[in-house]
Scaffold this motif. Sequence first.
Motif, PDB file in Angstrom:
ATOM      1  N   VAL A  48       0.841  -1.200   0.000  1.00 48.30           N
ATOM      2  CA  VAL A  48       0.000   0.000   0.000  1.00 48.30           C
ATOM      3  C   VAL A  48       0.874   1.248   0.000  1.00 48.30           C
ATOM      4  N   ALA A  49       1.970   1.228   0.780  1.00 48.59           N
ATOM      5  CA  ALA A  49       2.895   2.363   0.799  1.00 48.59           C
ATOM      6  C   ALA A  49       3.481   2.607  -0.588  1.00 48.59           C
ATOM      7  N   THR A  50       3.782   1.542  -1.311  1.00 51.14           N
ATOM      8  CA  THR A  50       4.309   1.672  -2.673  1.00 51.14           C
ATOM      9  C   THR A  50       3.293   2.327  -3.598  1.00 51.14           C
ATOM     10  N   LEU A  51       2.027   1.944  -3.474  1.00 46.91           N
ATOM     11  CA  LEU A  51       0.987   2.538  -4.317  1.00 46.91           C
ATOM     12  C   LEU A  51       0.772   4.009  -3.976  1.00 46.91           C
ATOM     13  N   LEU A  52       0.880   4.360  -2.702  1.00 53.14           N
ATOM     14  CA  LEU A  52       0.765   5.773  -2.326  1.00 53.14           C
ATOM     15  C   LEU A  52       1.953   6.571  -2.868  1.00 53.14           C
ATOM     16  N   GLU A  53       3.136   5.973  -2.867  1.00 52.12           N
ATOM     17  CA  GLU A  53       4.306   6.633  -3.450  1.00 52.12           C
ATOM     18  C   GLU A  53       4.105   6.831  -4.953  1.00 52.12           C
ATOM     19  N   PHE A  54       3.573   5.813  -5.619  1.00 51.71           N
ATOM     20  CA  PHE A  54       3.278   5.918  -7.050  1.00 51.71           C
ATOM     21  C   PHE A  54       2.276   7.037  -7.322  1.00 51.71           C
ATOM     22  N   ALA A  55       1.194   7.095  -6.528  1.00 54.95           N
ATOM     23  CA  ALA A  55       0.172   8.126  -6.731  1.00 54.95           C
ATOM     24  C   ALA A  55       0.757   9.512  -6.510  1.00 54.95           C
ATOM     25  N   ALA A  56       1.632   9.644  -5.499  1.00 59.86           N
ATOM     26  CA  ALA A  56       2.249  10.945  -5.228  1.00 59.86           C
ATOM     27  C   ALA A  56       3.125  11.378  -6.398  1.00 59.86           C
ATOM     28  N   ARG A  57       3.893  10.430  -6.961  1.00 56.48           N
ATOM     29  CA  ARG A  57       4.748  10.767  -8.094  1.00 56.48           C
ATOM     30  C   ARG A  57       3.933  11.085  -9.335  1.00 56.48           C
ATOM     31  N   ARG A  58       2.809  10.417  -9.463  1.00 58.30           N
ATOM     32  CA  ARG A  58       2.004  10.583 -10.677  1.00 58.30           C
ATOM     33  C   ARG A  58       1.218  11.892 -10.655  1.00 58.30           C
ATOM     34  N   ALA A  59       0.738  12.295  -9.469  1.00 60.80           N
ATOM     35  CA  ALA A  59      -0.215  13.403  -9.448  1.00 60.80           C
ATOM     36  C   ALA A  59       0.100  14.488  -8.440  1.00 60.80           C
ATOM     37  N   THR A  65      -2.361  17.295  -2.331  1.00 63.46           N
ATOM     38  CA  THR A  65      -2.188  17.396  -0.881  1.00 63.46           C
ATOM     39  C   THR A  65      -2.071  16.020  -0.250  1.00 63.46           C
ATOM     40  N   ARG A  66      -3.056  15.177  -0.509  1.00 64.41           N
ATOM     41  CA  ARG A  66      -3.033  13.803  -0.032  1.00 64.41           C
ATOM     42  C   ARG A  66      -3.560  12.901  -1.140  1.00 64.41           C
ATOM     43  N   GLN A  67      -3.186  11.632  -1.054  1.00 59.88           N
ATOM     44  CA  GLN A  67      -3.689  10.637  -1.986  1.00 59.88           C
ATOM     45  C   GLN A  67      -4.419   9.550  -1.213  1.00 59.88           C
ATOM     46  N   LEU A  68      -5.334   8.880  -1.885  1.00 57.35           N
ATOM     47  CA  LEU A  68      -6.104   7.803  -1.292  1.00 57.35           C
ATOM     48  C   LEU A  68      -5.930   6.537  -2.125  1.00 57.35           C
ATOM     49  N   VAL A  69      -5.822   5.409  -1.439  1.00 60.25           N
ATOM     50  CA  VAL A  69      -5.853   4.104  -2.089  1.00 60.25           C
ATOM     51  C   VAL A  69      -6.973   3.306  -1.431  1.00 60.25           C
ATOM     52  N   ALA A  70      -7.823   2.719  -2.237  1.00 56.72           N
ATOM     53  CA  ALA A  70      -8.894   1.868  -1.719  1.00 56.72           C
ATOM     54  C   ALA A  70      -8.373   0.442  -1.618  1.00 56.72           C
ATOM     55  N   VAL A  71      -8.405  -0.147  -0.433  1.00 52.15           N
ATOM     56  CA  VAL A  71      -7.879  -1.489  -0.227  1.00 52.15           C
ATOM     57  C   VAL A  71      -9.003  -2.417   0.217  1.00 52.15           C
ATOM     58  N   GLN A  72      -8.844  -3.689  -0.108  1.00 55.38           N
ATOM     59  CA  GLN A  72      -9.840  -4.680   0.275  1.00 55.38           C
ATOM     60  C   GLN A  72      -9.465  -5.282   1.620  1.00 55.38           C
ATOM     61  N   ALA A  73     -10.438  -5.360   2.518  1.00 55.57           N
ATOM     62  CA  ALA A  73     -10.231  -5.941   3.846  1.00 55.57           C
ATOM     63  C   ALA A  73     -11.165  -7.133   4.026  1.00 55.57           C
ATOM     64  N   ALA A  74     -10.735  -8.098   4.839  1.00 50.42           N
ATOM     65  CA  ALA A  74     -11.497  -9.340   5.000  1.00 50.42           C
ATOM     66  C   ALA A  74     -12.825  -9.114   5.716  1.00 50.42           C
ATOM     67  N   LEU A 102     -11.697  -0.279   2.216  1.00 51.98           N
ATOM     68  CA  LEU A 102     -11.281   0.777   3.125  1.00 51.98           C
ATOM     69  C   LEU A 102     -10.458   1.803   2.364  1.00 51.98           C
ATOM     70  N   TYR A 103     -10.473   3.055   2.835  1.00 51.70           N
ATOM     71  CA  TYR A 103      -9.655   4.108   2.259  1.00 51.70           C
ATOM     72  C   TYR A 103      -8.411   4.307   3.118  1.00 51.70           C
ATOM     73  N   VAL A 104      -7.255   4.219   2.502  1.00 56.99           N
ATOM     74  CA  VAL A 104      -5.997   4.500   3.185  1.00 56.99           C
ATOM     75  C   VAL A 104      -5.421   5.778   2.591  1.00 56.99           C
ATOM     76  N   SER A 105      -5.135   6.739   3.454  1.00 57.74           N
ATOM     77  CA  SER A 105      -4.678   8.057   3.025  1.00 57.74           C
ATOM     78  C   SER A 105      -3.180   8.187   3.246  1.00 57.74           C
ATOM     79  N   GLY A 106      -2.521   8.997   2.413  1.00 65.93           N
ATOM     80  CA  GLY A 106      -1.100   9.262   2.575  1.00 65.93           C
ATOM     81  C   GLY A 106      -0.741  10.606   2.000  1.00 65.93           C
ATOM     82  N   ARG A 107       0.304  11.208   2.543  1.00 65.47           N
ATOM     83  CA  ARG A 107       0.757  12.488   2.016  1.00 65.47           C
ATOM     84  C   ARG A 107       1.199  12.335   0.562  1.00 65.47           C
ATOM     85  N   ALA A 108       0.921  13.358  -0.219  1.00 65.16           N
ATOM     86  CA  ALA A 108       1.191  13.286  -1.647  1.00 65.16           C
ATOM     87  C   ALA A 108       2.554  13.846  -2.022  1.00 65.16           C
ATOM     88  N   ARG A 109       3.394  14.152  -1.031  1.00 69.39           N
ATOM     89  CA  ARG A 109       4.735  14.611  -1.368  1.00 69.39           C
ATOM     90  C   ARG A 109       5.552  13.435  -1.878  1.00 69.39           C
TER      91      ARG A 109
END
Length: 546
Positions: free
Chosen positions: A361-372, A375-384, A402-409
Amino acid sequence: MTGRTGKPVRACAETEAARARPAHDRPTAASVAAVYRDVLGLDGCAEDESFFRLGGDSLHAGRALALLARRHGVRLPLAEMYRDSSAAAVARGLGEMMDRPRPRRSITSLARRRRTWFPLSLSQESFYAMDRATGGAGLFNNVGRLDLRGDIDPVALRQALVDTVRRQPALRTVFGEDDGRPAQRFAEQDAPQIDMCDLRAENGAALLRRRVREQHLRGFDLHAAPPVRFVLARTADHEWTVLTAVHHIVFDGMSQSLLLDEIAQAYAHRVGAAPESRAPEFTYADFAYWQRDTLRGERLEEHLQGLAEAVRHTPAPIVGDGGLGKGYTSRIRPFEVEDATVRDLRYLAARHDTTLFVGLVATLLEFAARRAGGTRQLVAVQAANRGLPGTENVIGCFSNTLYVSGRARPSLDPEERLAETRDEVARALRHEEMPLDHALGLLAERGTGAACRPQIGFALQPPRHQTRELPGGVLAAEYLLQSGDTVDPTNFPLVLELFAESRGLAGVSHHRLAVWPEGAFAAAEGQLAAAFQYMRAAGRPSATER
């Protein structure tokens, strides 16, 4: 008296039935460590040792929490393990939960489930609405292939499929309306649809591929019959193949493994090699009633406030040259994460007392930050979403988003990115029981969060390839993925679905063609690969640590 949230707990919430509940042993760090040893197959476990550093992941954690729940009568939320997974911390958390009063229920689900119809769960409502809107197209089919080799008894195998449906009521669910509202009931008819065929001819492999494609494309009439069917094909003199197709409205990722367990156990019984298993006492009807009993009032408001905070910043679009184009055609492409990358990410995660899932998930947030950026980015993850005791052995639609948020820097230090993501995943898991679509609908009615949706979806599924030993043979199962272009009714421009393999991770990416025109997605894949390399670099062990 105050609860864990610091809010007062009213004594009247504890009923006579709650005070008279069966006594359970008080959890200790030693007893929790013993469960850790059993689940992880270890010789020993210190009471202050991190479960995740010992090699556990979220799937192992779910098993450990289920065992502890049966032993102590309460289930600790998975979010608490992401905060501190040591045996000592988990024992303290279980002890605090045992000291809390139990909430009053107006009527027990055990009594209500005897009614003919029972309500859809909140997660099922979304699938039901989309199925109705698409005319029952096969957009939500989960398709599996089970290859059986050895001295296989086809009569016993067919009976095992019938037994499995009988033991798991969700597999014989029929949908309809009750008092003008969508509802469901368990059909009295146990026998599922089983098509028998002989594919030992010269073109048998091609015919089997055609059958697989048919299972992906052919939908279910949810009102007419249960949303499950089987194809039992003889492919060689000592080989059989079973194709399974189940609608997502009664099935999730963990249900795939449970289905294999059920078939293998039922087959062993039918050939006289094992006793008959008892059907689970807990059913999906119990879950549906529990969910509607529980998610209201103060508990509902806490979930809505948490989600509103997560979507407070609208994520910047990560899309390519097509912008936020409209259209539901998606292209499915293979995606792999090599074994060396997985090892490094797992090592980095263990150093931070967390899981490979958090590293991904951290890798996907890093990808989203680099791509766009933004302020913050969101990744929707599947939970059991199987925190309710009893759900761990029940086939059904439990999983939640679930929504996982991360800084977009972008280019945040990998260790810092991982630590932040670990905390954000723990925050998100506190709302695991709250179906996301239902919560977003309620927020939209209040004018909050309707447009704040992630553009990346992520799921880390149980192993795609699994085996089960059978009397006289072996069962090798594969969850079958589609490829090429398909219609995807979800809202995500990009979805990454990965499965644990013997080496690395393998799965597929779904990208919406209206959003990613030709060539645009190739560039994004390169950025995603660069994000993986960036994150894994921090996880490479030194020469002395290897």
